[in-house]
Design a protein around this motif. Structure first.
Motif, PDB file in Angstrom:
ATOM      1  N   VAL A   9      60.451  47.847  62.707  1.00 49.45           N
ATOM      2  CA  VAL A   9      59.841  48.376  63.925  1.00 49.45           C
ATOM      3  C   VAL A   9      58.742  47.439  64.424  1.00 49.45           C
ATOM      4  CG1 VAL A   9      58.509  50.298  64.909  1.00 49.45           C
ATOM      5  CG2 VAL A   9      60.432  50.763  63.365  1.00 49.45           C
ATOM      6  N   SER A  10      57.855  47.021  63.542  1.00 49.62           N
ATOM      7  CA  SER A  10      56.764  46.146  63.977  1.00 49.62           C
ATOM      8  C   SER A  10      57.307  44.826  64.521  1.00 49.62           C
ATOM      9  CB  SER A  10      55.765  45.908  62.850  1.00 49.62           C
ATOM     10  OG  SER A  10      56.360  45.209  61.784  1.00 49.62           O
ATOM     11  N   ALA A  11      58.277  44.245  63.835  1.00 54.32           N
ATOM     12  CA  ALA A  11      58.849  42.973  64.297  1.00 54.32           C
ATOM     13  C   ALA A  11      59.554  43.152  65.637  1.00 54.32           C
ATOM     14  CB  ALA A  11      59.813  42.423  63.246  1.00 54.32           C
ATOM     15  N   THR A  12      60.240  44.259  65.824  1.00 56.90           N
ATOM     16  CA  THR A  12      60.946  44.512  67.085  1.00 56.90           C
ATOM     17  C   THR A  12      59.969  44.712  68.236  1.00 56.90           C
ATOM     18  OG1 THR A  12      62.824  45.462  65.909  1.00 56.90           O
ATOM     19  CG2 THR A  12      62.591  46.038  68.246  1.00 56.90           C
ATOM     20  N   LEU A  13      58.905  45.458  68.007  1.00 57.14           N
ATOM     21  CA  LEU A  13      57.906  45.665  69.061  1.00 57.14           C
ATOM     22  C   LEU A  13      57.261  44.339  69.472  1.00 57.14           C
ATOM     23  CD1 LEU A  13      56.189  48.956  67.814  1.00 57.14           C
ATOM     24  CD2 LEU A  13      57.718  48.683  69.790  1.00 57.14           C
ATOM     25  N   LEU A  14      56.912  43.534  68.495  1.00 60.93           N
ATOM     26  CA  LEU A  14      56.306  42.245  68.810  1.00 60.93           C
ATOM     27  C   LEU A  14      57.306  41.318  69.499  1.00 60.93           C
ATOM     28  CD1 LEU A  14      54.212  41.865  65.580  1.00 60.93           C
ATOM     29  CD2 LEU A  14      53.298  42.050  67.903  1.00 60.93           C
ATOM     30  N   ALA A 153      53.269  36.502  63.447  1.00 60.16           N
ATOM     31  CA  ALA A 153      53.678  36.698  62.054  1.00 60.16           C
ATOM     32  C   ALA A 153      52.621  37.497  61.304  1.00 60.16           C
ATOM     33  CB  ALA A 153      53.914  35.349  61.371  1.00 60.16           C
ATOM     34  N   TRP A 154      51.358  37.163  61.533  1.00 62.01           N
ATOM     35  CA  TRP A 154      50.263  37.905  60.898  1.00 62.01           C
ATOM     36  C   TRP A 154      50.256  39.356  61.386  1.00 62.01           C
ATOM     37  CZ3 TRP A 154      46.231  40.471  63.156  1.00 62.01           C
ATOM     38  CH2 TRP A 154      45.296  40.999  62.273  1.00 62.01           C
ATOM     39  N   ALA A 155      50.411  39.559  62.701  1.00 65.09           N
ATOM     40  CA  ALA A 155      50.382  40.916  63.266  1.00 65.09           C
ATOM     41  C   ALA A 155      51.525  41.766  62.722  1.00 65.09           C
ATOM     42  CB  ALA A 155      50.435  40.853  64.789  1.00 65.09           C
ATOM     43  N   ALA A 156      52.713  41.197  62.632  1.00 63.52           N
ATOM     44  CA  ALA A 156      53.864  41.950  62.103  1.00 63.52           C
ATOM     45  C   ALA A 156      53.603  42.373  60.664  1.00 63.52           C
ATOM     46  CB  ALA A 156      55.134  41.102  62.187  1.00 63.52           C
ATOM     47  N   THR A 157      53.011  41.482  59.888  1.00 63.35           N
ATOM     48  CA  THR A 157      52.699  41.801  58.497  1.00 63.35           C
ATOM     49  C   THR A 157      51.610  42.867  58.417  1.00 63.35           C
ATOM     50  OG1 THR A 157      53.344  39.585  57.817  1.00 63.35           O
ATOM     51  CG2 THR A 157      51.936  40.806  56.307  1.00 63.35           C
ATOM     52  N   ALA A 158      50.567  42.725  59.225  1.00 62.75           N
ATOM     53  CA  ALA A 158      49.470  43.694  59.211  1.00 62.75           C
ATOM     54  C   ALA A 158      49.950  45.078  59.656  1.00 62.75           C
ATOM     55  CB  ALA A 158      48.338  43.213  60.109  1.00 62.75           C
ATOM     56  N   MET A 159      50.795  45.118  60.676  1.00 61.09           N
ATOM     57  CA  MET A 159      51.305  46.403  61.172  1.00 61.09           C
ATOM     58  C   MET A 159      52.201  47.095  60.150  1.00 61.09           C
ATOM     59  SD  MET A 159      52.136  45.240  65.097  1.00 61.09           S
ATOM     60  CE  MET A 159      53.106  46.675  65.522  1.00 61.09           C
ATOM     61  N   SER A 160      52.757  46.322  59.251  1.00 64.56           N
ATOM     62  CA  SER A 160      53.671  46.863  58.243  1.00 64.56           C
ATOM     63  C   SER A 160      53.002  47.019  56.887  1.00 64.56           C
ATOM     64  CB  SER A 160      54.892  45.953  58.123  1.00 64.56           C
ATOM     65  OG  SER A 160      55.556  45.882  59.346  1.00 64.56           O
ATOM     66  N   GLY A 161      51.703  47.111  56.872  1.00 62.52           N
ATOM     67  CA  GLY A 161      50.993  47.355  55.624  1.00 62.52           C
ATOM     68  C   GLY A 161      50.957  46.173  54.687  1.00 62.52           C
TER      69      GLY A 161
END
Length: 192
Positions: A9-14, A153-161
């Motif tokens: 979900v986070s990767a798709t939104l970004l 890449a950082w945001a996707a990781t942060a959004m996914s815990g």
């Protein structure tokens, strides 16, 4: 309790947000190249981001130098020689220098250089940016998109815990980013 999105979900939104970047005439695919480079190196750790932060701009600088050399050679050769010949010669002159810099430990991630290099030249060839076809604007836009990719890449990781969007098959050692000039490979006794 902290809310975590699934990685998908986070990767798709970004990824969906890059549509607006493309609508602005910028090379949105450059974001994906920076993001992919980060993920392929094991995720957005401080070490990975630091080495990409050094090698992506270096590749961009070599792309600009290659474009200038190609333009100069085209002028020297004149209209009777095809443009591809001056580009070929410029690459044959500039590329070894870029690769040799990969022997320096701090610049050892050669794929990062190639991503920066290719993003700039593709941005110029594709006429992206505020001044389509201008190598300096192409360098600024292409490099900016690559560096935004590191942030994505950082945001996707942060959004996914804290879970990266992709994990390497085998975890890299702390020194793996500098083990060989071609990137983050595990150092083994057989390769020494």
């Amino acid at each position: 309790m902290r809310f975590r999105l699934p990685v998908e979900v986070s990767a798709t939104l970004l990824a969906a947000s890059t549509v607006f970047v493309g609508m602005a005439g910028l090379p949105a695919w450059g974001i994906f190249l920076g993001w992919a480079a980060t993920s392929l190196c094991g995720g957005p750790t401080g070490r990975v981001v630091a080495v990409l932060w050094r090698t992506l701009p270096l590749g961009a600088v070599f792309a600009v130098a290659t474009a200038f050399l190609q333009g100069w050679l085209a002028g020297v050769f004149g209209p009777d020689v095809p443009v591809w010949a001056s580009l070929l010669l410029a690459i044959l002159v500039m590329n070894p220098g870029m690769l040799l810099l990969g022997r320096i430990r701090a610049l050892s991630l050669i794929p990062g250089m190639f991503i920066g290099f290719s993003t700039v030249l593709a941005t110029q060839a594709g006429h992206f940016g505020p001044v389509p076809g201008n190598i300096m604007w192409s360098a600024a836009c292409g490099l900016a998109m690559n560096l935004v990719g590191l942030g994505v890449a950082w945001a996707a990781t942060a959004m996914s815990g804290g879970r990266p969007a992709t994990a390497p098959a085998a975890p890299a050692s702390p020194t793996a980013l500098h083990a060989r000039p071609y990137g983050p490979q595990e150092s083994t006794a057989s390769s020494r």
